[in-house]
Design a protein around this motif. Structure first.
Motif, PDB file in Angstrom:
ATOM      1  N   LEU A  63       0.826  -1.205   0.000  1.00 15.86           N
ATOM      2  CA  LEU A  63       0.000   0.000   0.000  1.00 15.86           C
ATOM      3  C   LEU A  63       0.862   1.258   0.000  1.00 15.86           C
ATOM      4  N   PHE A  64       1.930   1.241   0.795  1.00 12.18           N
ATOM      5  CA  PHE A  64       2.825   2.401   0.844  1.00 12.18           C
ATOM      6  C   PHE A  64       3.471   2.662  -0.507  1.00 12.18           C
ATOM      7  N   LEU A  65       3.975   1.624  -1.153  1.00 11.67           N
ATOM      8  CA  LEU A  65       4.624   1.811  -2.448  1.00 11.67           C
ATOM      9  C   LEU A  65       3.625   2.300  -3.495  1.00 11.67           C
ATOM     10  N   ALA A 116      -0.698   7.087   7.546  1.00 11.73           N
ATOM     11  CA  ALA A 116      -0.805   6.588   8.916  1.00 11.73           C
ATOM     12  C   ALA A 116      -1.324   5.159   8.941  1.00 11.73           C
ATOM     13  N   GLY A 117      -2.335   4.866   8.117  1.00  8.92           N
ATOM     14  CA  GLY A 117      -2.860   3.511   8.059  1.00  8.92           C
ATOM     15  C   GLY A 117      -1.816   2.518   7.580  1.00  8.92           C
ATOM     16  N   GLU A 118      -1.045   2.897   6.575  1.00 10.13           N
ATOM     17  CA  GLU A 118       0.014   2.017   6.069  1.00 10.13           C
ATOM     18  C   GLU A 118       1.086   1.798   7.117  1.00 10.13           C
ATOM     19  N   ALA A 119       1.445   2.867   7.838  1.00  7.86           N
ATOM     20  CA  ALA A 119       2.459   2.749   8.887  1.00  7.86           C
ATOM     21  C   ALA A 119       1.978   1.849  10.018  1.00  7.86           C
ATOM     22  N   LEU A 120       0.699   1.932  10.367  1.00  6.24           N
ATOM     23  CA  LEU A 120       0.158   1.094  11.438  1.00  6.24           C
ATOM     24  C   LEU A 120       0.200  -0.384  11.053  1.00  6.24           C
ATOM     25  N   LEU A 121      -0.098  -0.693   9.791  1.00  6.66           N
ATOM     26  CA  LEU A 121      -0.013  -2.073   9.335  1.00  6.66           C
ATOM     27  C   LEU A 121       1.422  -2.593   9.446  1.00  6.66           C
ATOM     28  N   ALA A 148       5.429   2.395  15.746  1.00  3.97           N
ATOM     29  CA  ALA A 148       4.459   3.084  14.897  1.00  3.97           C
ATOM     30  C   ALA A 148       4.920   4.481  14.484  1.00  3.97           C
ATOM     31  N   LEU A 149       5.373   5.294  15.440  1.00  6.26           N
ATOM     32  CA  LEU A 149       5.740   6.676  15.115  1.00  6.26           C
ATOM     33  C   LEU A 149       6.926   6.751  14.154  1.00  6.26           C
ATOM     34  N   PRO A 150       8.058   6.048  14.425  1.00  8.63           N
ATOM     35  CA  PRO A 150       9.162   6.086  13.450  1.00  8.63           C
ATOM     36  C   PRO A 150       8.755   5.570  12.073  1.00  8.63           C
ATOM     37  N   THR A 151       7.872   4.557  12.040  1.00  8.16           N
ATOM     38  CA  THR A 151       7.425   4.031  10.749  1.00  8.16           C
ATOM     39  C   THR A 151       6.634   5.091   9.990  1.00  8.16           C
TER      40      THR A 151
END
Length: 213
Positions: A19-21, A133-138, A169-172
Motif C-alpha cells: 500500500l505504501f509503495l 498513517a494507516g500504512e504505517a500502522l499495518l 508506529a511513530l518512526p514508521t
C-alpha cells in the motif's frame, strides 16, 4: 507458536509495504504525466497544466548551525496564495511580486520555476496523512508481531510485546512520510524501506532481551 506469530505478522508487513509503495507511486505520478491538451482539464486530471503564479511573500526559518528552510507564498490564477517550501536557489532568485511559472497536477502545484531555476515544492497534502498513517500502522503491527516471534526472547517477558507497537508506529509513520515527500527513484525507495525493516525487527527484539540467569 512463534512460527504462527511470525506468519501472522509478515502478511501485515507485506500489505503495508504494498500500500505504501502504491501511495508513493501515486503521489509522484506527475513525473510521468503528459501535458494537458485542454486549458481546463478539471481538478483531478492526470496531466500537467501550466499556470501563471505570483510570489506574494518570502519567508526563511532556521539558523546557520542547523540550516535554513525557505518558503514562498504563491498566488495561483485560479485561487488564493499558498505557501510552499522551496530550495535556496529559487528562493534567492525571486522577490515578492515576481511572476513565476507553475505546473499543476490534480490541482496540486508540483513545479515552480523562475529565471532558469525550478523546484518541486517540499510538501505533502493533508489528505494524504491518514493514508500514510494507516500504512504505517499495518507495518508497525506486523513488525511487532514478527519481532515477538524472533528467537532469543525470554517467554517470561513476552508480556511487554504490546509496547513494541507504539515504539515502532511513530518512526514508521515518519519514515513513510519522508520517503513519500522526497520522491526518490522507486528502487531507492524500496531499498531504503526494506533495509530499515530488516534492521528494525532485530532491534525491537533486543529492546527486551532475555533475562540474565
Amino acid at each position: 507458536m512463534r512460527i504462527l506469530t511470525a506468519l501472522a505478522g509478515l502478511p501485515l508487513v507485506v500489505l503495508g509495504f504494498v500500500l505504501f509503495l502504491g501511495t508513493h507511486r501515486e503521489h509522484g505520478g506527475y513525473r510521468e504525466a503528459p501535458a494537458c491538451t485542454t486549458p481546463t482539464p478539471g481538478p483531478d486530471a492526470d496531466c500537467l497544466l501550466p499556470e501563471n503564479g505570483r510570489v506574494t511573500e518570502k519567508r526563511r526559518t532556521g539558523d546557520f548551525e542547523n540550516g535554513y528552510s525557505y518558503y514562498l507564498s504563491v498566488a495561483r490564477a485560479t485561487g488564493p496564495a499558498e505557501e510552499y517550501e522551496v530550495d535556496q536557489s529559487l528562493y534567492l532568485d525571486v522577490t515578492a511580486g515576481a511572476d513565476v511559472d507553475l505546473e499543476v497536477w490534480k490541482d496540486r502545484v508540483v513545479r515552480i520555476a523562475h529565471g532558469g531555476h525550478a523546484t518541486t515544492p517540499l510538501s505533502l497534502p493533508w489528505s494524504l496523512f491518514p493514508t500514510l498513517a494507516g500504512e504505517a500502522l499495518l507495518i508497525a503491527a506486523g513488525t511487532a508481531l514478527t519481532a515477538h516471534a524472533l528467537p532469543g526472547r525470554n517467554p517470561a517477558r513476552w508480556g511487554v510485546t504490546p509496547l513494541l507497537f507504539p515504539v515502532t508506529a511513530l518512526p514508521t509513520f515518519l519514515g513513510v512520510a519522508l520517503l513519500t515527500l522526497l520522491q526518490l527513484p522507486f528502487p531507492v525507495t524500496l531499498g531504503l524501506a526494506v533495509t530499515a525493516w530488516l534492521i528494525t525487527a532485530p532491534v525491537l527484539r533486543r529492546l527486551h532481551p532475555a533475562a540474565s540467569p
